[in-house]
Every structure is written in structure tokens, then in C-alpha cells.
Design an enzyme around this catalytic site. Sequence first.
Site, PDB file in Angstrom:
ATOM      1  N   HIS A  12       0.860  -1.197   0.000  1.00 32.13           N
ATOM      2  CA  HIS A  12       0.000   0.000   0.000  1.00 32.13           C
ATOM      3  C   HIS A  12       0.893   1.243   0.000  1.00 32.13           C
ATOM      4  O   HIS A  12       1.954   1.253   0.635  1.00 32.13           O
ATOM      5  CB  HIS A  12      -0.901  -0.023   1.232  1.00 32.13           C
ATOM      6  CG  HIS A  12      -1.991   0.992   1.170  1.00 32.13           C
ATOM      7  ND1 HIS A  12      -1.782   2.328   1.441  1.00 32.13           N
ATOM      8  CD2 HIS A  12      -3.302   0.875   0.838  1.00 32.13           C
ATOM      9  CE1 HIS A  12      -2.914   2.985   1.298  1.00 32.13           C
ATOM     10  NE2 HIS A  12      -3.857   2.128   0.922  1.00 32.13           N
ATOM     11  N   GLU A  59      -3.822   1.813  -7.327  1.00 29.92           N
ATOM     12  CA  GLU A  59      -4.246   2.887  -6.427  1.00 29.92           C
ATOM     13  C   GLU A  59      -3.366   4.114  -6.643  1.00 29.92           C
ATOM     14  O   GLU A  59      -2.306   4.247  -6.012  1.00 29.92           O
ATOM     15  CB  GLU A  59      -4.089   2.431  -4.974  1.00 29.92           C
ATOM     16  CG  GLU A  59      -4.994   1.294  -4.584  1.00 29.92           C
ATOM     17  CD  GLU A  59      -5.357   1.375  -3.102  1.00 29.92           C
ATOM     18  OE1 GLU A  59      -6.558   1.385  -2.820  1.00 29.92           O
ATOM     19  OE2 GLU A  59      -4.462   1.465  -2.271  1.00 29.92           O
TER      20      GLU A  59
HETATM   21  C1  PEP Z   1      -6.863   3.036   0.304  1.00 24.29           C
HETATM   22  O1  PEP Z   1      -6.200   3.648   1.129  1.00 24.29           O
HETATM   23  O2  PEP Z   1      -6.548   1.890  -0.048  1.00 24.29           O
HETATM   24  C2  PEP Z   1      -8.004   3.716  -0.280  1.00 24.29           C
HETATM   25  C3  PEP Z   1      -8.467   3.278  -1.403  1.00 24.29           C
HETATM   26  O3  PEP Z   1      -8.506   4.771   0.433  1.00 24.29           O
HETATM   27  P1  PEP Z   1      -9.782   5.684   0.051  1.00 24.29           P
HETATM   28  O4  PEP Z   1     -10.860   4.759  -0.425  1.00 24.29           O
HETATM   29  O5  PEP Z   1     -10.115   6.371   1.317  1.00 24.29           O
HETATM   30  O6  PEP Z   1      -9.334   6.608  -1.025  1.00 24.29           O
END
Ligand code: PEP
Length: 220
Positions: free
Chosen positions: A96, A145
Site C-alpha cells: 500500500h 491505487e
Molecule cells: C486506500 O487507502 O486503499 C483507499 C483506497 O482509500 P480511500 O478509499 O479512502 O481513497
Amino acid sequence: MKRLFIVANWKSNVTIQEVNSWLLQLKNSKWNIENKTIIVCPPFTLLSLLKQRLNEHKLPIEVGAQDISPFPKGAYTGEIAADQLAEYVSYVIIGHSERRKYFREADQMLSNKVDMALQGKITPIFCVQDATTVVPRDVSIVAYEPVFAIGTGNPDTPESAEKVSMRIREENKNVRKVLYGGSVTDKNVNSFISRSSIDGVLVGSASLDPVTFSHIITNA
Ligand code: PEP
């Protein structure tokens, strides 16, 4: 019909007192889980309790971890090894962007974590920030992400997420599923899921509210 993965990342949130109410509210919401694998990743302190309560409530939700030791069982103070995690979880989030940023986790360590997870028969959900992030060879589930979208309320566009997903697959032949994460809500989830190369979502903030999370599951 593709099988969708809806993954909740609670980060350093939720206490023992709060977990019971989260589960009851989710249980009382209407949610459609057909063809969906739902995975909740709580902090380590809640793994045991959450697993127990999910069984008691007969909720079809899997438990995942947010991290794993890059080492086997042994003298590694503060770390949780794959053998220990495997007693609770089938999945683990690795790489992450918050781990990379705040804990300086880099490619070699992340690759060691993936090895440990796989040896422990735990499936890694490997986070990448873009299509150039190194993905360890045996990873089959990737979560795209982009950093600008995490916790900001500013998601990537579904078009861009789809392009990145296709590039990730081209460059990493063992990847079977690509999830999107970053400001996913009950309102936008379907715009990502409806893209053919996106197989699910990783949800941070919006998973903390059980009603919103149930809507995300249903709308996916
Ligand atoms: C995350 O931290 O994996 C994430 C997707 O956070 P958010 O949905 O709050 O953007």
C-alpha cells in the site's frame, strides 16, 4: 460474468467496541453479494474477533490482513509472520502506498512479503501506484491505487484506470485480477466495475461506514 472483489481497508481505524456495531449495521442493510468476494481487512488487533463474529452472524465475508512480515516466524519483534496470519486470513494487502511512504517499504522488501504470503498460502493483493510499479512475479491480484486519489475524494477516471489495468496485465503475465482503489464511493463504484478489465475495488474511507459499504457492494 466476472467474479468481483470488493476489499475494505480499515487502516488504523475501528476498535473492539465499534466492530460489533459495524457488523450489525451491515447485517441489517440490504446487500447483494451475488458473484462477489467481499474481503474486510481490519487492523491486526481485530482479526480474531472479526473472524469469530462473521462466523456467528453467518456473514459471507472473508478476512484479510493489511500487512505481513517479510520474515518467517522468529525473532522479529513487532512483526506478524505468515504462519500466524494464516490462522485468520486468506488475503493480505501488500505494498500500500502508505506503507511505502511512511515505512519506507521498497521493492525487495515487498517481494519478500509476497514470498512469505504465498508460502503461507495467503493470497497477496499487491498495490501499485501506476503501471510502472514493480510487481513480484507470482502476484495474481493487483490493486491500482494512484496516490492522488487515496483519501482525497478525487478518484481517477474509469477510462484512465482501465488503461492502467490493461498495461499492468500486459507487463505482468501472472496477473489475473486488477482492482481499482482511490476515493471509491457507492456513487462511483459502478463506473469502475463496468470496465471490462477492472475486477473489483479496494475501498478505504467509505468502508468504515457499514451502510455505505453495503451500498458499494450492491452497486458494484
Ligand atoms: C486506500 O487507502 O486503499 C483507499 C483506497 O482509500 P480511500 O478509499 O479512502 O481513497
